[in-house]
Design an enzyme around this catalytic site. Structure first.
Site, mmCIF file in Angstrom:
data_model
loop_
_atom_site.group_PDB
_atom_site.id
_atom_site.type_symbol
_atom_site.label_atom_id
_atom_site.label_comp_id
_atom_site.label_asym_id
_atom_site.label_seq_id
_atom_site.Cartn_x
_atom_site.Cartn_y
_atom_site.Cartn_z
ATOM 1 N N GLU A 94 -41.589 50.480 33.702
ATOM 2 C CA GLU A 94 -41.536 49.250 34.502
ATOM 3 C C GLU A 94 -41.462 48.026 33.599
ATOM 4 O O GLU A 94 -40.679 47.090 33.857
ATOM 5 C CB GLU A 94 -42.774 49.178 35.408
ATOM 6 C CG GLU A 94 -42.800 47.969 36.321
ATOM 7 C CD GLU A 94 -44.039 47.937 37.210
ATOM 8 O OE1 GLU A 94 -44.079 47.098 38.125
ATOM 9 O OE2 GLU A 94 -44.973 48.745 36.975
ATOM 10 N N CYS A 106 -54.667 49.167 36.211
ATOM 11 C CA CYS A 106 -55.487 50.386 36.171
ATOM 12 C C CYS A 106 -56.902 50.181 36.683
ATOM 13 O O CYS A 106 -57.571 51.145 37.055
ATOM 14 C CB CYS A 106 -55.559 50.926 34.748
ATOM 15 S SG CYS A 106 -53.962 51.409 34.080
#
Length: 594
Positions: free
Chosen positions: A284, A312
């Site tokens: 990405e 995350c």
């Protein structure tokens, strides 16, 4: 430097040091309760009082600065009696249910009562009957146990910048609760658990879900479940503290064995799905970077494709959705390693093992209380057609389960995780420390851009406990500016600079930003063993990087099991199937729910 004496012991300390710090350097222990080295001195409890030679006045050592020639008395009959009286007064407003308290044998008030030999209660009991708040699902607030030390308020407001809790009321009626006296689950709380990690008693603690796991492990016959478990990177370097070993002791192999002895059918490692996260997030980033180079970095700042911000940490995701919803376009859509592993267990592994995913009970062992919230935060956490992760336990909860099962943990043999969702690279394990996600991503981003392997995979500029770490990395003539920030209170500084650049039409100061909510990253998470200080965090981080250095593969893209899962199932990073299972979306959330 300033020269002082502590109980006649000469010691030299830096100017501006407190009496408490001077005593520590002289190897003299002064008892404390409201004090914590992570926080500014609060001086609310009065247990740390001392005298200065020539004066009978008692001073609070946590906030009293030293001066040249000062002679400190930390122990005499008056001081001992004063401290004992303070503890007795606190105990008079505290419940006597130590045996059923989650902090039993890990309670600072209990320890002080024992050290001062308190066997009777000379003051009338005045325990307040205030109902528990279980509204977050991750944390439980028990105001009846609160000793009003103020640590949780300082942590939430000053360290984390969340302002979910504060002091309400005055005098004897003062208590700690969310503003406007709403439920914690309706407040700005991001479930990071730093309040519970810093609370000296059992007033705030994790929602213990071990019974759910025991029930699943014990089911037999038609109701029997195939129980799968994953352990996060930071768990392996902290669990040892619950069994008397030094922080940073890496017990990965023993943890695998302990989980099997608890009854789990499959033992996986979240480090593997951290590698998977890097493949998705790294891809990405390269896609966004390529587009930004074509359109111009200034334009990329304006259209919000840059910088890319990591996703995350569920506490950080919650914070961003509440405080910085304008940054949602900058957020990586990659799920956390916990959620990627959950999806892979109930799809890829279920098919390979020929197990009905409806019969799989998926458990994660995390250093974090916010992970309990994450596993049901929205519909994308059910991407397998079922709840991808059924329940999340903290490191503390795992320690309790091992002890309940009568496992001689320290003498267990080591074993390996189950394939194919177990073997990991060094890049996967460093996710547990601040800067680790950034470093792991750069290792693979370099390869994705250049198709060449790095000669030196260590990006040491993003390591350590500095609140905001910056670095410039050159890849194929491209200058990448990166930042890694940890401890929520530091995050606003970074994001406000991005906002300002956008408002002024300038290029963003950074192209890639890593954020972790807790000090030190996951190694300092709200579900880790109690007593974390910067010294402890450094040792845990050392254990993480030592584990990285001994791995055969140091980069996520080199992990042969990662190559296998793409070849057999996911096709390629950022494929349609990968997006269905491994990516998520975000939405603005109100600070206070009505």
């Amino acid at each position: 430097m300033v020269n002082v004496k502590v109980n006649g012991i000469p010691v030299q300390v830096a100017e501006g040091s407190t009496v408490l710090e001077a005593a520590k350097k002289a190897n003299v222990k002064i008892p404390t309760l409201c004090y914590n080295p992570d926080l500014s001195p609060w001086a609310s409890c009065g247990i740390c009082v001392v005298k200065i030679e020539g004066s009978n006045k008692m001073l609070r050592s946590c906030c009293t600065p030293v001066s040249e020639g000062m002679s400190i008395i930390s122990n005499d009959p008056d001081l001992v009696q004063t401290r004992k009286t303070v503890i007795e007064l606190i105990l008079s407003t505290h419940p006597d249910d130590c045996l059923a308290c989650p902090r039993n044998q890990a309670c600072e008030l209990q320890t002080l009562a024992q050290e001062f030999g308190i066997r009777e209660q000379p003051y009338k009991k005045m325990v307040r009957d205030i109902p528990q708040d279980t509204s977050t699902g991750s944390l439980i607030l028990n105001p009846s146990k609160c000793i009003r030390c103020g640590r949780c308020v300082e942590v939430c407001q000053e360290m984390q910048g969340v302002w979910a809790v504060e002091f309400l009321g005055r005098g004897e009626s003062i208590r700690i609760a969310p503003a406007a006296d709403v439920k914690l689950g309706d407040s700005p709380c991001i479930k990071c658990g730093q309040c519970s990690a810093h609370c000296p008693v059992g007033a705030i603690y994790e929602n213990d879900q071990t019974k759910l796991v025991w029930d699943a492990l014990m089911k037999e016959g038609p109701e029997a479940k195939t129980c799968a478990v994953q352990i996060a990177p930071a768990v392996r370097v902290a669990l040892a503290e619950s069994f008397g070993l030094p922080p940073g002791t890496d017990l990965t192999g023993k943890i695998y064995t302990a989980l099997r002895r608890l009854g789990f059918d499959a033992v996986f490692d979240t480090n593997f799905s951290a590698d998977l996260t890097i493949m998705e997030e790294g891809t990405e980033f390269v896609h966004r970077l390529t587009g930004a180079l074509k359109a111009g970095m200034q334009q990329a700042t304006a259209d919000k494709s840059m910088p890319l911000i990591t996703s995350c940490c569920p506490a950080w995701v919650d914070y961003m959705e509440k405080y910085y919803p304008d940054m949602i376009p900058n957020f990586s859509t990659a799920k956390s390693p916990q959620q990627m592993m959950g999806a892979m267990i109930k799809t890829y592994w279920a098919a390979k093992a020929k197990v009905d995913p409806a019969k799989i009970y998926s458990v994660s062992i995390m250093p974090c209380t916010a992970k309990k919230f994450e596993n049901s935060r929205d519909e994308s956490m059910y991407s397998s057609g079922y709840k991808d992760v059924d329940v999340t336990l903290t490191t503390r909860e795992l320690a309790r389960m091992i002890k309940q099962a009568g496992i001689d943990f320290l003498n267990l043999p080591e074993s390996e995780p189950d394939s194919p969702l177990g073997p990991y690279s060094g890049a996967g394990v460093i996710f547990g420390a601040t800067g680790g996600v950034m470093e792991a991503a750069l290792r693979t981003a370099y390869f994705l851009v250049t198709k060449e392997e790095l000669k030196d995979v260590n990006f040491t500029a993003v390591r350590g406990l500095s609140g905001i770490k910056e670095a410039t990395v050159h890849i194929n003539g491209i200058e990448l500016r990166v930042a890694a920030a940890h401890q929520m209170g530091n995050i606003a500084t970074v994001l406000d600079q991005v906002r300002k650049a956008r408002e002024e039409g300038r290029e963003t100061p950074w192209h890639f930003i890593e954020v972790m909510a807790c000090r030190g990253g996951c190694i300092g998470g709200g579900g880790q063993p109690y007593g974390a200080t910067d010294e402890v965090r450094k040792l845990r981080m050392r254990g993480i990087y030592d584990n990285d250095e001994k791995q055969e593969y140091r980069c996520s893209h080199d992990n042969p099991y990662i190559k296998q899962i793409y070849a057999e199932f996911l096709q390629k990073p950022a494929s349609h199937k990968a997006h269905e299972l491994l990516h998520t979306q975000y939405k603005e959330r109100p600070l206070y729910l009505k």
